[in-house]
Design a protein around this motif. Structure first.
Motif, PDB file in Angstrom:
ATOM      1  N   SER A   1       5.523   2.546  -4.565  1.00 39.97           N
ATOM      2  CA  SER A   1       5.689   3.492  -3.475  1.00 39.97           C
ATOM      3  C   SER A   1       6.434   2.805  -2.336  1.00 39.97           C
ATOM      4  N   ASP A   2       7.345   3.490  -1.750  1.00 39.84           N
ATOM      5  CA  ASP A   2       8.115   2.977  -0.632  1.00 39.84           C
ATOM      6  C   ASP A   2       7.263   3.029   0.638  1.00 39.84           C
ATOM      7  N   HIS A   3       7.167   1.902   1.348  1.00 41.59           N
ATOM      8  CA  HIS A   3       6.316   1.839   2.539  1.00 41.59           C
ATOM      9  C   HIS A   3       6.727   2.861   3.592  1.00 41.59           C
ATOM     10  N   LYS A   4       8.016   2.983   3.866  1.00 43.09           N
ATOM     11  CA  LYS A   4       8.483   3.922   4.891  1.00 43.09           C
ATOM     12  C   LYS A   4       8.173   5.364   4.489  1.00 43.09           C
ATOM     13  N   GLU A   5       8.457   5.711   3.240  1.00 41.96           N
ATOM     14  CA  GLU A   5       8.168   7.068   2.771  1.00 41.96           C
ATOM     15  C   GLU A   5       6.669   7.362   2.846  1.00 41.96           C
ATOM     16  N   ALA A   6       5.842   6.401   2.414  1.00 39.72           N
ATOM     17  CA  ALA A   6       4.393   6.598   2.461  1.00 39.72           C
ATOM     18  C   ALA A   6       3.927   6.756   3.903  1.00 39.72           C
ATOM     19  N   TYR A   7       4.444   5.937   4.806  1.00 32.09           N
ATOM     20  CA  TYR A   7       4.042   6.034   6.206  1.00 32.09           C
ATOM     21  C   TYR A   7       4.449   7.379   6.786  1.00 32.09           C
ATOM     22  N   ASN A   8       5.642   7.829   6.470  1.00 27.13           N
ATOM     23  CA  ASN A   8       6.095   9.126   6.975  1.00 27.13           C
ATOM     24  C   ASN A   8       5.226  10.267   6.452  1.00 27.13           C
ATOM     25  N   GLU A   9       4.751  10.133   5.221  1.00 21.23           N
ATOM     26  CA  GLU A   9       3.953  11.210   4.621  1.00 21.23           C
ATOM     27  C   GLU A   9       2.486  11.187   5.045  1.00 21.23           C
ATOM     28  N   VAL A  10       1.865   9.993   5.017  1.00 18.19           N
ATOM     29  CA  VAL A  10       0.422   9.923   5.247  1.00 18.19           C
ATOM     30  C   VAL A  10       0.016   9.044   6.422  1.00 18.19           C
ATOM     31  N   GLY A  11       0.990   8.439   7.102  1.00 15.74           N
ATOM     32  CA  GLY A  11       0.669   7.621   8.269  1.00 15.74           C
ATOM     33  C   GLY A  11       0.060   6.276   7.950  1.00 15.74           C
ATOM     34  N   SER A  12       0.335   5.757   6.762  1.00 16.90           N
ATOM     35  CA  SER A  12      -0.213   4.467   6.366  1.00 16.90           C
ATOM     36  C   SER A  12       0.780   3.761   5.443  1.00 16.90           C
ATOM     37  N   GLN A  13       0.518   2.491   5.163  1.00 19.43           N
ATOM     38  CA  GLN A  13       1.399   1.699   4.314  1.00 19.43           C
ATOM     39  C   GLN A  13       1.369   2.181   2.861  1.00 19.43           C
ATOM     40  N   GLY A  14       2.404   1.767   2.125  1.00 19.01           N
ATOM     41  CA  GLY A  14       2.508   2.141   0.722  1.00 19.01           C
ATOM     42  C   GLY A  14       1.314   1.708  -0.105  1.00 19.01           C
ATOM     43  N   ILE A  15       0.712   0.563   0.211  1.00 18.42           N
ATOM     44  CA  ILE A  15      -0.444   0.083  -0.559  1.00 18.42           C
ATOM     45  C   ILE A  15      -1.621   1.052  -0.456  1.00 18.42           C
ATOM     46  N   SER A  16      -1.756   1.694   0.679  1.00 20.85           N
ATOM     47  CA  SER A  16      -2.816   2.696   0.824  1.00 20.85           C
ATOM     48  C   SER A  16      -2.590   3.848  -0.135  1.00 20.85           C
ATOM     49  N   TYR A  17      -1.331   4.200  -0.290  1.00 22.27           N
ATOM     50  CA  TYR A  17      -0.965   5.299  -1.168  1.00 22.27           C
ATOM     51  C   TYR A  17      -1.210   4.924  -2.626  1.00 22.27           C
ATOM     52  N   THR A  18      -0.710   3.745  -3.031  1.00 22.88           N
ATOM     53  CA  THR A  18      -0.846   3.348  -4.428  1.00 22.88           C
ATOM     54  C   THR A  18      -2.287   2.997  -4.794  1.00 22.88           C
ATOM     55  N   ALA A  19      -3.088   2.618  -3.823  1.00 23.10           N
ATOM     56  CA  ALA A  19      -4.499   2.325  -4.088  1.00 23.10           C
ATOM     57  C   ALA A  19      -5.354   3.581  -4.033  1.00 23.10           C
ATOM     58  N   GLY A  20      -4.898   4.603  -3.317  1.00 24.37           N
ATOM     59  CA  GLY A  20      -5.713   5.798  -3.128  1.00 24.37           C
ATOM     60  C   GLY A  20      -5.434   6.931  -4.091  1.00 24.37           C
ATOM     61  N   VAL A  21      -4.179   7.114  -4.481  1.00 30.58           N
ATOM     62  CA  VAL A  21      -3.810   8.254  -5.319  1.00 30.58           C
ATOM     63  C   VAL A  21      -4.416   8.170  -6.728  1.00 30.58           C
ATOM     64  N   PRO A  22      -4.368   7.036  -7.425  1.00 32.58           N
ATOM     65  CA  PRO A  22      -4.948   6.995  -8.773  1.00 32.58           C
ATOM     66  C   PRO A  22      -6.440   7.341  -8.842  1.00 32.58           C
ATOM     67  N   PRO A  23      -7.291   6.848  -7.935  1.00 34.62           N
ATOM     68  CA  PRO A  23      -8.694   7.262  -8.006  1.00 34.62           C
ATOM     69  C   PRO A  23      -8.887   8.764  -7.758  1.00 34.62           C
ATOM     70  N   VAL A  24      -8.057   9.333  -6.896  1.00 33.67           N
ATOM     71  CA  VAL A  24      -8.130  10.777  -6.656  1.00 33.67           C
ATOM     72  C   VAL A  24      -7.746  11.529  -7.922  1.00 33.67           C
ATOM     73  N   ALA A  25      -6.686  11.080  -8.585  1.00 34.23           N
ATOM     74  CA  ALA A  25      -6.276  11.720  -9.840  1.00 34.23           C
ATOM     75  C   ALA A  25      -7.380  11.626 -10.885  1.00 34.23           C
ATOM     76  N   ALA A  26      -7.994  10.471 -11.001  1.00 37.24           N
ATOM     77  CA  ALA A  26      -9.092  10.301 -11.960  1.00 37.24           C
ATOM     78  C   ALA A  26     -10.250  11.234 -11.630  1.00 37.24           C
ATOM     79  N   ALA A  27     -10.592  11.342 -10.354  1.00 41.15           N
ATOM     80  CA  ALA A  27     -11.682  12.233  -9.946  1.00 41.15           C
ATOM     81  C   ALA A  27     -11.350  13.683 -10.270  1.00 41.15           C
ATOM     82  N   MET A  28     -10.100  14.060 -10.082  1.00 42.50           N
ATOM     83  CA  MET A  28      -9.685  15.433 -10.404  1.00 42.50           C
ATOM     84  C   MET A  28      -9.835  15.708 -11.899  1.00 42.50           C
ATOM     85  N   LEU A  29      -9.459  14.744 -12.740  1.00 41.03           N
ATOM     86  CA  LEU A  29      -9.575  14.932 -14.190  1.00 41.03           C
ATOM     87  C   LEU A  29     -11.037  15.000 -14.632  1.00 41.03           C
TER      88      LEU A  29
END
Length: 75
Positions: A1-29
């Protein structure tokens, strides 16, 4: 994930995005029953296809880069 794109979208660094999205996807499944968690399993034992497809839809697409080029991975 691109840090700038992630920050623009969610207000946090890319690592927050890459660490947060997979567990959410797993929970949804699990919540929809697509992943059966009626027994104890390692995540590697679950079908990866719906997980990868869901990641693609919710903002963390999976790509393959090899001798055949760079392309999205979809099932």
């Amino acid at each position: 994930s691109d840090h700038k794109e992630a920050y623009n979208e969610v207000g946090s660094q890319g690592i927050s995005y890459t660490a947060g999205v997979p567990p959410v996807a797993a929970a949804m499944l699990v919540a929809t029953g697509e992943w059966d968690t009626g027994k104890m399993v390692n995540v590697e034992e679950l079908d990866a296809k719906p997980f990868i497809n869901l990641l693609n839809k919710i903002g963390l697409p999976t790509r393959i880069q090899d001798a055949n080029g760079d392309r999205a991975l979809e099932f």
